[in-house]
Design an enzyme around this catalytic site. Structure first.
Site, mmCIF file in Angstrom:
data_model
loop_
_atom_site.group_PDB
_atom_site.id
_atom_site.type_symbol
_atom_site.label_atom_id
_atom_site.label_comp_id
_atom_site.label_asym_id
_atom_site.label_seq_id
_atom_site.Cartn_x
_atom_site.Cartn_y
_atom_site.Cartn_z
ATOM 1 N N TYR A 7 32.136 33.716 61.112
ATOM 2 C CA TYR A 7 32.020 34.627 62.330
ATOM 3 C C TYR A 7 33.278 34.549 62.905
ATOM 4 C CZ TYR A 7 30.749 36.609 66.158
ATOM 5 O OH TYR A 7 30.132 37.125 68.127
ATOM 6 N N ASP A 42 44.054 41.029 39.783
ATOM 7 C CA ASP A 42 44.774 40.964 38.908
ATOM 8 C C ASP A 42 45.620 40.838 36.984
ATOM 9 O OD1 ASP A 42 44.831 41.578 41.884
ATOM 10 O OD2 ASP A 42 46.650 39.729 41.852
ATOM 11 N N ASP A 59 38.848 38.230 42.956
ATOM 12 C CA ASP A 59 40.971 38.622 43.033
ATOM 13 C C ASP A 59 41.707 38.243 41.785
ATOM 14 O OD1 ASP A 59 42.661 39.763 44.475
ATOM 15 O OD2 ASP A 59 42.772 37.622 45.959
ATOM 16 N N LYS A 73 31.630 29.474 38.209
ATOM 17 C CA LYS A 73 31.772 28.278 37.907
ATOM 18 C C LYS A 73 30.519 26.997 37.668
ATOM 19 C CE LYS A 73 35.321 26.211 36.061
ATOM 20 N NZ LYS A 73 35.723 25.648 34.883
ATOM 21 N N ASP A 102 37.475 30.005 34.289
ATOM 22 C CA ASP A 102 38.660 29.772 33.348
ATOM 23 C C ASP A 102 38.293 30.597 32.201
ATOM 24 O OD1 ASP A 102 36.048 27.892 32.999
ATOM 25 O OD2 ASP A 102 37.660 26.648 32.745
#
Length: 360
Positions: free
Chosen positions: A142, A250, A246, A189, A222
């Site tokens: 916050y 890419d 993210d 993961k 992975d």
């Protein structure tokens, strides 16, 4: 139902932003005219390095106030690492806006183009990235950033996964899959981060039980990078937490041909922000050589989101025409340097606008 008064915010940003955002605007204007809509009312707002000079902040208070009154806006890339202190150390502009507006979903498609230099030519997938928490420290508290240093030699960041946020992003992913090929892949993961990403995986599966038509599988982050490189064409909708999303977006953008073609949409249930997945590329800024496809396709996603929200088939058709025109332009051999062509930023946008006008 079509409206005469769509207002869309415009934040050009830094680096190549003032080149690729106007390119996207030109394509949107051509598309809405082609389908018989009135002009979009563009609301230009200060942001980035120029806003620091003129307003004393990269995201001025007046910009946030204006965004509160808008449903949709387009955000150019920012170059926050080059900002003078104390602005460089603050939450960057896109993070500030996402947090302020509660844009919990980051939708990042990756689709290869005919005639482009795609590493995986049959790539056609969408990364659905949770956008408010996870392992990015600037989004999961916050107040403050979630990073701290108890001593000069120890740095700590905490990651947060909640059932509520995961349910929201999982629902978005499964609803999207129902419009596509009905396949959702959960990336986590849980073999190492058993409690946090294990919770993410399990909540996604719980939500998936409400969509019996959708095939569900899951992979560790992975292993998923390897699967994307080897067989990216096998995947449809990939849902994951913030940092993993993210990274994977890419990677998938490059596999599809270039990060310059990777669009994204940040959204809540009531507001949305078009934002190319790539950065500001200051090394090529001002040279009219940047690839505007990611920004153009992000704008198309924004029109489609607005069209769905307002039940406006004309906006949805405008978005379709933009995507089709980009496809046709690249297939005809017009592309910027990153895709093996020689077109300029403005030249490519003009070619797309011409293709939109030719689409009957």
């Amino acid at each position: 139902m079509s409206t005469d008064a769509y207002r869309i915010g415009l934040l050009n940003g830094d680096g190549i932003g003032p080149e690729i955002v106007p390119a996207a605007v030109a394509c949107v204007d051509a598309a809405v005219r082609a389908v018989g809509l009135v002009e979009i009312a563009w609301v230009e707002l200060p942001l980035g390095r120029t806003a620091i000079d003129t307003h004393g902040a990269a995201v001025p208070a007046e910009t946030l106030t204006a965004l509160d009154g808008l449903e949709a806006w387009m955000l150019g890339p920012h170059d926050s690492v080059s900002y003078p202190e104390p602005h460089r150390s603050r939450l960057n502009p896109s993070g500030t806006i996402r947090k302020h507006a509660g844009l919990f979903a980051n939708i990042r498609p990756a689709t290869s183009f005919a005639g482009s230099r795609a590493l995986v030519p049959d790539t056609d997938l969408v990364i659905v990235r949770e956008n408010t928490e996870g392992f990015y420290a600037d989004r999961n508290t916050y107040a403050g950033t979630g990073e701290f240093m108890p001593t000069p030699d120890v740095a700590i960041a905490h990651g947060i996964i909640t059932r509520a946020a995961t349910e929201k992003i999982a629902t978005a992913a499964f609803e999207l899959a129902m419009q596509r090929r009905k396949h959702v892949t959960i990336v986590h993961k849980a073999n190492v981060l058993a409690l946090t990403t294990g919770l993410f995986r399990d909540v996604c599966r719980d939500v998936g039980s409400r969509f019996p038509e959708v095939h569900i599988d899951d992979f560790h982050i992975d292993a998923m990078t390897v699967h994307l490189v080897r067989r990216g064409g096998d995947f449809d909708v990939i849902v994951t937490e913030n940092m993993f999303g993210d990274i994977l977006s890419d990677l998938s953008g490059e596999l599809a041909g270039s990060l310059g073609i990777a669009p994204s949409l940040n959204s809540s249930l009531t507001q949305a922000m078009a934002q190319a997945a790539h950065g500001s590329a200051p090394d090529i800024a001002g040279r009219d050589i940047a690839n505007p496809i990611a920004m153009i396709l992000s704008a198309a996603m924004l029109l489609e989101w607005l069209g769905a929200r307002h039940d406006d088939d004309l906006l949805v058709e405008a978005a379709r025409r933009i995507r089709s025109a980009v496809d046709d332009t690249v297939a005809a051999g017009t592309a910027t340097g990153d895709l093996g062509g020689s077109a300029s930023t403005s030249g490519f946008a003009a070619a797309v606008a011409a293709a939109i006008n030719a689409d009957g």
